[in-house]
Design an enzyme around this catalytic site. Structure first.
Site, mmCIF file in Angstrom:
data_model
loop_
_atom_site.group_PDB
_atom_site.id
_atom_site.type_symbol
_atom_site.label_atom_id
_atom_site.label_comp_id
_atom_site.label_asym_id
_atom_site.label_seq_id
_atom_site.Cartn_x
_atom_site.Cartn_y
_atom_site.Cartn_z
ATOM 1 N N CYS A 183 14.878 22.402 87.129
ATOM 2 C CA CYS A 183 15.714 22.368 88.334
ATOM 3 C C CYS A 183 17.179 22.706 88.078
ATOM 4 O O CYS A 183 17.952 22.827 89.031
ATOM 5 C CB CYS A 183 15.622 20.987 88.981
ATOM 6 S SG CYS A 183 13.955 20.569 89.555
ATOM 7 N N HIS A 262 21.902 20.467 76.404
ATOM 8 C CA HIS A 262 20.452 20.425 76.179
ATOM 9 C C HIS A 262 20.162 19.334 75.159
ATOM 10 O O HIS A 262 20.609 19.402 74.022
ATOM 11 C CB HIS A 262 19.962 21.777 75.656
ATOM 12 C CG HIS A 262 18.483 22.007 75.826
ATOM 13 N ND1 HIS A 262 17.539 21.093 75.421
ATOM 14 C CD2 HIS A 262 17.794 23.042 76.368
ATOM 15 C CE1 HIS A 262 16.333 21.558 75.702
ATOM 16 N NE2 HIS A 262 16.454 22.736 76.285
ATOM 17 N N HIS A 345 35.147 17.885 95.799
ATOM 18 C CA HIS A 345 33.766 17.816 96.278
ATOM 19 C C HIS A 345 32.785 17.746 95.106
ATOM 20 O O HIS A 345 33.062 18.254 94.014
ATOM 21 C CB HIS A 345 33.439 19.031 97.150
ATOM 22 C CG HIS A 345 34.450 19.302 98.213
ATOM 23 N ND1 HIS A 345 34.560 18.539 99.348
ATOM 24 C CD2 HIS A 345 35.428 20.258 98.297
ATOM 25 C CE1 HIS A 345 35.543 19.002 100.094
ATOM 26 N NE2 HIS A 345 36.086 20.034 99.485
ATOM 27 N N HIS A 349 22.410 17.544 92.042
ATOM 28 C CA HIS A 349 21.038 18.001 92.285
ATOM 29 C C HIS A 349 20.242 16.970 93.072
ATOM 30 O O HIS A 349 20.127 15.810 92.674
ATOM 31 C CB HIS A 349 20.345 18.289 90.953
ATOM 32 C CG HIS A 349 18.863 18.473 91.073
ATOM 33 N ND1 HIS A 349 18.294 19.370 91.953
ATOM 34 C CD2 HIS A 349 17.824 17.858 90.437
ATOM 35 C CE1 HIS A 349 16.978 19.304 91.854
ATOM 36 N NE2 HIS A 349 16.667 18.396 90.943
ATOM 37 N N ASN A 382 13.416 18.011 97.846
ATOM 38 C CA ASN A 382 13.798 18.560 96.541
ATOM 39 C C ASN A 382 13.391 20.029 96.504
ATOM 40 O O ASN A 382 12.216 20.357 96.344
ATOM 41 C CB ASN A 382 13.110 17.778 95.419
ATOM 42 C CG ASN A 382 13.499 18.268 94.033
ATOM 43 O OD1 ASN A 382 14.114 19.322 93.877
ATOM 44 N ND2 ASN A 382 13.133 17.506 93.015
#
Length: 460
Positions: A183, A262, A345, A349, A382
């Site tokens: 995502c 990662h 702002h 996700h 989602n």
């Protein structure tokens, strides 16, 4: 006499050597100055976000919770325990009856074929690409770079090939189709374009971000794999980027930073979101109980890298002092910088209410700061990597985005990855412009649905 000439010859040789060495020093200095001048004063590659479009499904594709459960029941695929769990998750998911699924998922039983996935992909991407091209009168042949990301649907020919074929793009277009990136792949796609534009000047790029719902429904009994059935919905975004100077006057935003993290070297993080086969041989995506904790850990690492680039010195100093005090046992907690002093702002996700609330708590944000994320989850569900763009459109439709404002996009994805993109608004945004929120922005935020707390007990 000969000795005199010999002395003169030696003197001339020494002089010649001295002049050559002197010239070498001067030349070396010039080269060093040129190299440093090139790296410090060369024109920066500025990435402009001209505009973006988000897919708005037609109303007949809505999937109200009652219909959703009814279809699951009629399909005869699930036992009662699995049906009850999915209903429980749906009712607590923060997703409204307005969120949509593809027509093929409305079929009984749902159509999970490759042709169904292609149909869904065509429906979403063709619509939003055409919208961008029509709005800005863009010739498809003017696109130099094309990047798509869709994690679980990776057809051949590729998704970018679908677009090239549909819109008749050039044969020398630089196209890339990313898959399996989760995502957070929308920000990864922008980062890829950024790197390509460092080499290819005066380029126009199109980024396509979506997830195909049709082929990825799970039909087994594993609890951790049933969650994905209930939270993913239909959606996608097309983003038009440029590094051409002539596009600066019509661009909405300018890219400031991209930070990629990662944590896949850690096994728990690596396995927190994973497509796998259950004991009955059925494929699905498993979400672990540790997902929120893994996301929090990845975000902390990402924030440590981003902070020095965006935070005012006063906030950085407070953090350093608290860190030292903790080392000396004077304080238990390290100071959390106030990121609202760096950004106006936030777009988090919309992967689930637990994720949104986890980030809200970790960064000590207010309810209004995460309103765009909660409203996107409520209205669209989602939509994977495209959710960040629905949130940005929400802010635009609300009239909150002003020239000079900075927005922080935070993406999470399997692997496990946490990615940040920082954009600066460089134009006046017309809140009356048509987008995926135009027809109902006055209805948001929805009191009682987007602000209530969710107990993270879905996997217990």
């Amino acid at each position: 006499m000969e000795s005199s000439f010999h002395f003169i010859n030696e003197a001339l040789l020494i002089t010649q050597t001295f002049i050559t060495f002197h010239q070498f020093l001067v030349a070396s200095a010039c080269v060093l100055i040129a190299v440093f001048g090139y790296y410090f004063f060369k024109p920066r590659c500025i990435i402009y976000l001209i505009d973006f479009s988000c897919y708005q499904p037609p109303d007949f594709l809505r999937a109200p919770v009652s219909n959703f459960i009814e279809h699951l029941t009629i399909s005869g695929v699930f036992d009662q325990e699995s049906l009850d769990l999915q209903q429980k998750i749906l009712e607590r998911s923060g997703i409204s009856d307005d969120a949509s699924v593809p027509a093929t998922v409305h079929e009984i039983p749902p159509n999970a074929s490759i042709s169904a996935a292609r149909e869904e992909t065509h429906e979403i991407l063709f619509a939003i690409v055409q919208d961008l091209f029509s709005k800005h009168e863009i010739d498809p042949k003017s696109i130099d770079i094309l990047v798509s990301n869709c994690s679980l649907f990776c057809p051949s020919p590729s998704i970018t090939s679908m677009i090239i074929n549909k819109f008749g793009m050039r044969s020398d277009i630089k196209s890339f189709s990313l898959s399996g990136m989760g995502c957070s792949a929308g920000i990864l796609s922008v980062n890829l374009v950024k790197d390509l534009m460092k080499i290819h000047g005066d380029s126009l790029a199109l980024v396509l971000s979506m997830e195909a719902v049709s082929p990825n429904g799970y039909r087994g009994k594993c609890k951790s794999m049933l969650i994905a059935n209930t939270i993913f919905r239909m959606g996608g975004a097309a983003i038009l980027l440029s590094n051409r100077k002539q596009d600066s006057h019509k661009a909405k935003y300018k890219l400031q930073h991209i930070i990629r993290t990662h944590v896949g070297s850690d096994t728990e993080s690596y396995e927190s979101v994973m497509q796998q086969v259950d004991e009955e041989g059925k494929v699905g995506v498993a979400l672990s109980k540790q997902l929120v904790r893994v996301a929090s850990k990845a975000l902390k690492i990402n924030v440590v890298q981003l902070g020095p680039r965006v935070l005012p010195y006063s906030e950085q100093l407070k953090y350093i002092i608290s860190f030292i005090q903790r080392k000396w046992g004077m304080h238990k907690e390290i100071y959390t910088p106030n990121f609202k002093k760096a950004f106006e702002h936030f777009c988090i996700h919309a992967g689930g209410r637990a994720i949104i609330e986890g980030v809200e708590k970790h960064l000590k944000l207010d309810k209004e700061d995460v309103e765009a994320s909660r409203s996107t989850l409520y209205r669209y569900g989602n939509t994977s990597s495209s959710s960040l763009w629905y949130e940005l459109q929400y802010l635009e439709a609300k009239g909150r985005m002003k020239m000079g404002d900075k927005v922080w996009q935070i993406g999470f994805g399997s692997g496990f990855k946490a990615n940040s993109a920082v954009w600066k608004c460089i134009s006046e945004i017309d809140s009356r412009g048509r987008n995926a929120w135009s027809d109902r922005i006055h209805l948001y935020p929805v009191c009682g649905d987007t602000s209530s707390a969710l107990k993270t007990e879905l996997l217990s």
